[in-house]
Scaffold this motif. Structure first.
Motif, PDB file in Angstrom:
ATOM      1  N   ILE A   2       0.831  -1.200   0.000  1.00 25.91           N
ATOM      2  CA  ILE A   2       0.000   0.000   0.000  1.00 25.91           C
ATOM      3  C   ILE A   2       0.868   1.253   0.000  1.00 25.91           C
ATOM      4  O   ILE A   2       0.596   2.203  -0.733  1.00 25.91           O
ATOM      5  CB  ILE A   2      -0.980  -0.011   1.188  1.00 25.91           C
ATOM      6  CG1 ILE A   2      -1.992  -1.135   1.014  1.00 25.91           C
ATOM      7  CG2 ILE A   2      -1.696   1.327   1.321  1.00 25.91           C
ATOM      8  CD1 ILE A   2      -2.909  -1.334   2.196  1.00 25.91           C
ATOM      9  N   GLU A   3       1.929   1.244   0.813  1.00 27.07           N
ATOM     10  CA  GLU A   3       2.833   2.403   0.866  1.00 27.07           C
ATOM     11  C   GLU A   3       3.454   2.665  -0.507  1.00 27.07           C
ATOM     12  O   GLU A   3       3.600   3.809  -0.915  1.00 27.07           O
ATOM     13  CB  GLU A   3       3.935   2.186   1.904  1.00 27.07           C
ATOM     14  CG  GLU A   3       3.477   2.395   3.318  1.00 27.07           C
ATOM     15  CD  GLU A   3       3.072   3.831   3.605  1.00 27.07           C
ATOM     16  OE1 GLU A   3       3.683   4.772   3.055  1.00 27.07           O
ATOM     17  OE2 GLU A   3       2.133   4.012   4.384  1.00 27.07           O
ATOM     18  N   LYS A  21      -1.009  12.412   3.004  1.00 24.92           N
ATOM     19  CA  LYS A  21      -1.403  11.947   4.336  1.00 24.92           C
ATOM     20  C   LYS A  21      -1.690  13.084   5.311  1.00 24.92           C
ATOM     21  O   LYS A  21      -2.130  12.840   6.427  1.00 24.92           O
ATOM     22  CB  LYS A  21      -0.312  11.051   4.912  1.00 24.92           C
ATOM     23  CG  LYS A  21      -0.178   9.734   4.188  1.00 24.92           C
ATOM     24  CD  LYS A  21       0.856   8.872   4.863  1.00 24.92           C
ATOM     25  CE  LYS A  21       0.888   7.486   4.263  1.00 24.92           C
ATOM     26  NZ  LYS A  21       1.767   6.599   5.017  1.00 24.92           N
ATOM     27  N   LYS A  50      -7.936  -0.603   6.634  1.00 22.01           N
ATOM     28  CA  LYS A  50      -6.502  -0.575   6.354  1.00 22.01           C
ATOM     29  C   LYS A  50      -6.146   0.636   5.479  1.00 22.01           C
ATOM     30  O   LYS A  50      -5.140   1.311   5.713  1.00 22.01           O
ATOM     31  CB  LYS A  50      -6.074  -1.872   5.678  1.00 22.01           C
ATOM     32  CG  LYS A  50      -4.588  -2.040   5.577  1.00 22.01           C
ATOM     33  CD  LYS A  50      -4.221  -3.446   5.159  1.00 22.01           C
ATOM     34  CE  LYS A  50      -2.727  -3.629   5.226  1.00 22.01           C
ATOM     35  NZ  LYS A  50      -2.349  -4.995   4.904  1.00 22.01           N
ATOM     36  N   ARG A  53      -6.261   3.733   7.712  1.00 21.70           N
ATOM     37  CA  ARG A  53      -5.063   3.854   8.560  1.00 21.70           C
ATOM     38  C   ARG A  53      -3.871   4.356   7.772  1.00 21.70           C
ATOM     39  O   ARG A  53      -3.119   5.210   8.235  1.00 21.70           O
ATOM     40  CB  ARG A  53      -4.736   2.514   9.212  1.00 21.70           C
ATOM     41  CG  ARG A  53      -5.597   2.172  10.400  1.00 21.70           C
ATOM     42  CD  ARG A  53      -5.050   0.987  11.167  1.00 21.70           C
ATOM     43  NE  ARG A  53      -4.890  -0.206  10.364  1.00 21.70           N
ATOM     44  CZ  ARG A  53      -5.832  -1.106  10.147  1.00 21.70           C
ATOM     45  NH1 ARG A  53      -7.034  -0.936  10.668  1.00 21.70           N
ATOM     46  NH2 ARG A  53      -5.603  -2.174   9.409  1.00 21.70           N
ATOM     47  N   GLN A  54      -3.683   3.848   6.559  1.00 24.27           N
ATOM     48  CA  GLN A  54      -2.533   4.226   5.743  1.00 24.27           C
ATOM     49  C   GLN A  54      -2.593   5.690   5.307  1.00 24.27           C
ATOM     50  O   GLN A  54      -1.557   6.319   5.119  1.00 24.27           O
ATOM     51  CB  GLN A  54      -2.419   3.327   4.513  1.00 24.27           C
ATOM     52  CG  GLN A  54      -2.047   1.905   4.824  1.00 24.27           C
ATOM     53  CD  GLN A  54      -0.637   1.788   5.361  1.00 24.27           C
ATOM     54  OE1 GLN A  54       0.275   2.491   4.944  1.00 24.27           O
ATOM     55  NE2 GLN A  54      -0.454   0.895   6.316  1.00 24.27           N
ATOM     56  N   ASN A  56      -4.175   8.099   7.036  1.00 26.18           N
ATOM     57  CA  ASN A  56      -4.467   8.918   8.222  1.00 26.18           C
ATOM     58  C   ASN A  56      -5.890   9.472   8.231  1.00 26.18           C
ATOM     59  O   ASN A  56      -6.136  10.565   8.716  1.00 26.18           O
ATOM     60  CB  ASN A  56      -3.458  10.061   8.371  1.00 26.18           C
ATOM     61  CG  ASN A  56      -2.061   9.556   8.606  1.00 26.18           C
ATOM     62  OD1 ASN A  56      -1.878   8.475   9.164  1.00 26.18           O
ATOM     63  ND2 ASN A  56      -1.079  10.313   8.179  1.00 26.18           N
TER      64      ASN A  56
END
Length: 133
Positions: A2-3, A21, A50, A53-54, A56
């Motif tokens: 994902i990053e 983000k 998920k 969260r990634q 923010n």
């Protein structure tokens, strides 16, 4: 994974991962963040939580909202969203343009069938449309 997707999309749209983000409410940053949320969800097929969260986001409902906003903006040919979708790599853009979500429920109204495991050219995609009930 994902990053890596977030970093690739941010670079293509001419911004940084930190800006994507961030809590910035600039129209351009918000549009880019929503497109990234949709692309990550559609491409990585991971949970909404998920993705939230990634990026923010507060929770999964922010991702649902982002998906709805991008779907509706693409359907209306919103120039700002079209500009950013045009800048991202093909394998993400084709999913954003092909996947459509019902505005009242997070349900697909189109299914994209991949004929190979790798990302194929557009001619290898088949779109099956279903009418919303």
């Amino acid at each position: 994974m994902i990053e890596k997707i977030i970093a690739e999309l941010a670079e293509c749209m001419g911004t940084s991962v930190e800006e994507i983000k961030s809590e910035s409410q600039s129209r351009d940053i918000v549009a880019m963040r929503q497109i990234v949320a949709f692309a990550v969800y559609a491409y990585a097929r991971c949970s909404l939580s998920k993705v939230a969260r990634q990026l923010n986001y507060k929770d999964h409902s922010s991702v649902i909202h982002a998906i709805k906003v991008v779907s509706e903006a693409i359907d209306r040919d919103n120039a700002m969203y079209q500009k950013y979708v045009a800048k991202i790599p093909y394998q993400y853009a084709v999913l954003i343009r092909a996947d459509r979500y019902n505005a009242t429920k997070l349900e697909k109204t189109n299914i994209v069938v991949r004929r190979t495991m790798s990302i194929p050219p557009l001619t290898n995609f088949t779109s099956i449309k279903f009418k919303a009930a």
